[in-house]
Design an enzyme around this catalytic site. Structure first.
Site, mmCIF file in Angstrom:
data_model
loop_
_atom_site.group_PDB
_atom_site.id
_atom_site.type_symbol
_atom_site.label_atom_id
_atom_site.label_comp_id
_atom_site.label_asym_id
_atom_site.label_seq_id
_atom_site.Cartn_x
_atom_site.Cartn_y
_atom_site.Cartn_z
ATOM 1 N N ARG A 1 97.923 -24.282 -56.270
ATOM 2 C CA ARG A 1 98.588 -23.412 -55.285
ATOM 3 C C ARG A 1 99.763 -24.196 -54.743
ATOM 4 O O ARG A 1 99.594 -25.271 -54.153
ATOM 5 C CB ARG A 1 97.616 -23.037 -54.166
ATOM 6 N N HIS B 153 100.824 -14.150 -57.491
ATOM 7 C CA HIS B 153 99.421 -14.435 -57.129
ATOM 8 C C HIS B 153 98.510 -13.664 -58.098
ATOM 9 O O HIS B 153 97.833 -12.708 -57.733
ATOM 10 C CB HIS B 153 99.160 -14.019 -55.677
ATOM 11 N N GLN C 69 94.637 -13.018 -57.421
ATOM 12 C CA GLN C 69 94.375 -11.979 -56.427
ATOM 13 C C GLN C 69 94.520 -10.598 -57.051
ATOM 14 O O GLN C 69 93.692 -9.708 -56.833
ATOM 15 C CB GLN C 69 95.343 -12.134 -55.245
ATOM 16 N N ASP D 61 100.284 -6.691 -47.048
ATOM 17 C CA ASP D 61 100.152 -8.150 -46.950
ATOM 18 C C ASP D 61 100.986 -8.600 -45.749
ATOM 19 O O ASP D 61 101.804 -7.831 -45.224
ATOM 20 C CB ASP D 61 100.645 -8.794 -48.268
ATOM 21 N N CYS E 174 95.067 -8.593 -49.361
ATOM 22 C CA CYS E 174 94.617 -9.844 -49.986
ATOM 23 C C CYS E 174 93.990 -10.787 -48.973
ATOM 24 O O CYS E 174 93.209 -11.656 -49.354
ATOM 25 C CB CYS E 174 95.787 -10.511 -50.697
ATOM 26 N N ARG F 147 87.140 -11.767 -55.765
ATOM 27 C CA ARG F 147 87.827 -13.001 -56.152
ATOM 28 C C ARG F 147 86.867 -13.928 -56.884
ATOM 29 O O ARG F 147 87.218 -14.543 -57.891
ATOM 30 C CB ARG F 147 88.401 -13.727 -54.912
HETATM 31 N N1 NVA Z 1 101.830 -13.470 -49.323
HETATM 32 C C1 NVA Z 1 100.807 -14.323 -48.778
HETATM 33 C C2 NVA Z 1 99.556 -14.207 -49.581
HETATM 34 C C3 NVA Z 1 98.403 -15.006 -49.060
HETATM 35 C C4 NVA Z 1 97.186 -14.903 -49.918
HETATM 36 C C5 NVA Z 1 101.299 -15.748 -48.748
HETATM 37 O O1 NVA Z 1 101.906 -16.180 -49.727
HETATM 38 O O2 NVA Z 1 101.081 -16.426 -47.750
HETATM 39 N N1 CP Z 2 93.970 -14.014 -50.681
HETATM 40 C C1 CP Z 2 93.986 -15.348 -50.775
HETATM 41 O O1 CP Z 2 94.485 -15.934 -51.731
HETATM 42 O O2 CP Z 2 93.366 -15.982 -49.748
HETATM 43 P P1 CP Z 2 93.461 -17.521 -49.406
HETATM 44 O O3 CP Z 2 94.869 -17.807 -48.992
HETATM 45 O O4 CP Z 2 92.479 -17.721 -48.290
HETATM 46 O O5 CP Z 2 93.095 -18.316 -50.627
#
Ligand code: NVA
Ligand code: CP
Length: 301
Positions: free
Chosen positions: A103, A130, A133, A221, A261, A289
Site C-alpha cells: 500500500r 484499489h 477493494q 468514498d 469501502c 475483503r
Molecule cells: N480513497 C480512500 C480509500 C481508502 C480505503 C483513500 O485512498 O484514502
Molecule cells: N477499505 C480499505 O482498504 O480499508 P483500510 O484502509 O482500512 O485498509
C-alpha cells in the site's frame, strides 16, 4: 490468472469471475469450518506507506487461515523508508518471501516491485487504484443482486483511486457505471480513456441525481483520501452537494444497496442515517475483503 494484481484493468471478465467464484467457495467453507492449507509454508510481505485496518487485517488473517504467514512491514521501519530503492527491495524480498502486498502513494512503485522482483505483487491501494477493494465490492454486489451483467453502479464523490478501479473493474465485469463528481475532481485519464470503449454503459456527470437515477448500487468514498489531508478544508467546500442521503437514494431503485469501502465520514460523503440504514451490506462488503483476499492469495501464490 495474471501473475500480479496491479490494476483492475489487467483482469479480464473471466479472471474476475474466477476470483469471485473462488471467494464465494472460501466464504461458504469458512462458515462451515472447513480448513484449508493451500498456502502452508508460504510467507507474504505486506508493505504499508499508508494506514490500514481492513487491508492489513484481512490479508494477515487470510494468510493465517490458509496455513501461511504474513509479515507486516511499515515503510518507516524498512530501509525503503530511508531511501533504499524499490528495485533493490524487490530483489531482496523475492529471495525471502513468496509474495508482496504493498500500500503506497505512487502507483509506479507497485509496477517497479513487480518489474524488478520475481514473485507476485498485489496492489493494496495506491493513489490511482484499489483493486482488492473492488473485487470485494463486486463479490458483494453479486451476492445481493444475483448477477453483475447490466447492474447499474453509481459512484458519487471524488474521482479517486476507488472511482478509477470501480470504473475499469465494473465495466469489465459487465456493470453499467455512472460517476458524479465536481468539476476538477474527475477520475484519472486512464480510467476515462478505458471507459470510452463502453459507450452508453458509462456516464460521467456533475449531476448526482442524473447519475443515481435507477441505480442498483450507490457507492461513495471519502472526500479527502490518504495523502490529501492538506486539501481537506478546500474539499469540504468543493464537495458540498455530493452527499449520499435519503433524498438521493429515493431516486435509485427501491432495492438499492449502498457500498462504501470505509473508513466513512458521516455527515460528509454520506449521512449517518443513510449509512446506518445500509450498514448490513456495507459491513458484508468489509467482510468480503477477507474472502476475496484469500482467493487472490491462493491463486497468485
Ligand atoms: N480513497 C480512500 C480509500 C481508502 C480505503 C483513500 O485512498 O484514502
Ligand atoms: N477499505 C480499505 O482498504 O480499508 P483500510 O484502509 O482500512 O485498509
Amino acid at each position: 490468472m495474471t501473475k500480479h494484481l496491479l490494476r483492475m484493468q489487467d483482469l479480464s471478465k473471466d479472471n474476475i469471475i474466477e476470483i469471485l467464484n473462488f471467494a464465494d467457495k472460501l466464504k461458504h467453507e469458512k462458515k462451515n469450518n472447513i480448513q484449508h492449507n493451500l498456502l502452508q509454508g508460504k510467507t507474504l510481505a505486506m508493505i504499508f506507506k499508508k494506514s490500514s485496518t481492513r487491508t492489513r487485517v484481512s490479508f494477515e488473517t487470510g494468510m493465517y487461515q490458509l496455513g501461511g504467514h504474513a509479515l507486516c512491514l511499515n515503510a518507516g521501519d524498512l530501509q525503503i523508508g530511508r531511501g533504499e530503492p524499490v528495485e533493490d527491495t524487490a530483489r531482496v524480498l523475492s529471495r525471502y518471501v513468496d509474495g508482496i502486498m504493498i500500500r503506497t502513494f505512487a502507483h509506479q512503485e507497485v509496477d517497479d516491485l513487480a518489474k524488478y522482483g520475481s514473485i507476485p505483487v498485489i496492489n493494496g491501494l495506491t493513489d490511482e487504484e484499489h483493486p482488492c477493494q473492488v473485487l470485494a465490492d463486486l463479490m458483494t454486489i453479486r451476492e445481493y443482486k444475483g448477477k453483475l451483467d447490466g447492474i447499474k453502479l453509481c459512484y458519487i464523490g471524488d474521482g479517486n483511486n476507488m472511482a478509477n478501479s470501480l470504473i475499469t473493474g465494473g465495466l469489465t465485469a459487465g456493470l453499467k457505471v455512472s460517476v458524479a463528481c465536481p468539476d476538477g475532481y474527475k477520475p484519472h485519464k486512464f480510467a476515462l480513456d478505458f471507459a470510452e470503449q463502453y459507450g452508453d454503459n458509462f456516464l460521467l456527470t456533475n449531476d448526482i441525481f442524473k447519475a443515481a437515477c435507477g441505480a442498483d448500487v450507490i457507492y461513495t468514498d471519502v472526500w479527502a483520501s490518504m495523502g490529501m489531508e492538506a486539501d481537506a478544508q478546500q474539499r469540504m467546500i468543493d464537495f458540498q452537494g455530493y452527499c449520499v442521503d435519503n433524498k438521493l437514494l429515493s431516486i435509485a431503485k427501491d432495492d438499492v444497496i449502498v457500498q462504501h469501502c470505509l473508513p466513512a465520514h458521516r455527515g460528509e460523503e454520506i449521512t449517518a442515517e443513510a449509512f446506518e440504514a445500509h450498514a448490513a451490506e456495507i459491513f458484508e462488503e468489509a467482510e468480503n475483503r477477507l474472502h476475496v483476499q484469500k482467493a487472490v492469495l491462493a491463486m497468485l501464490l
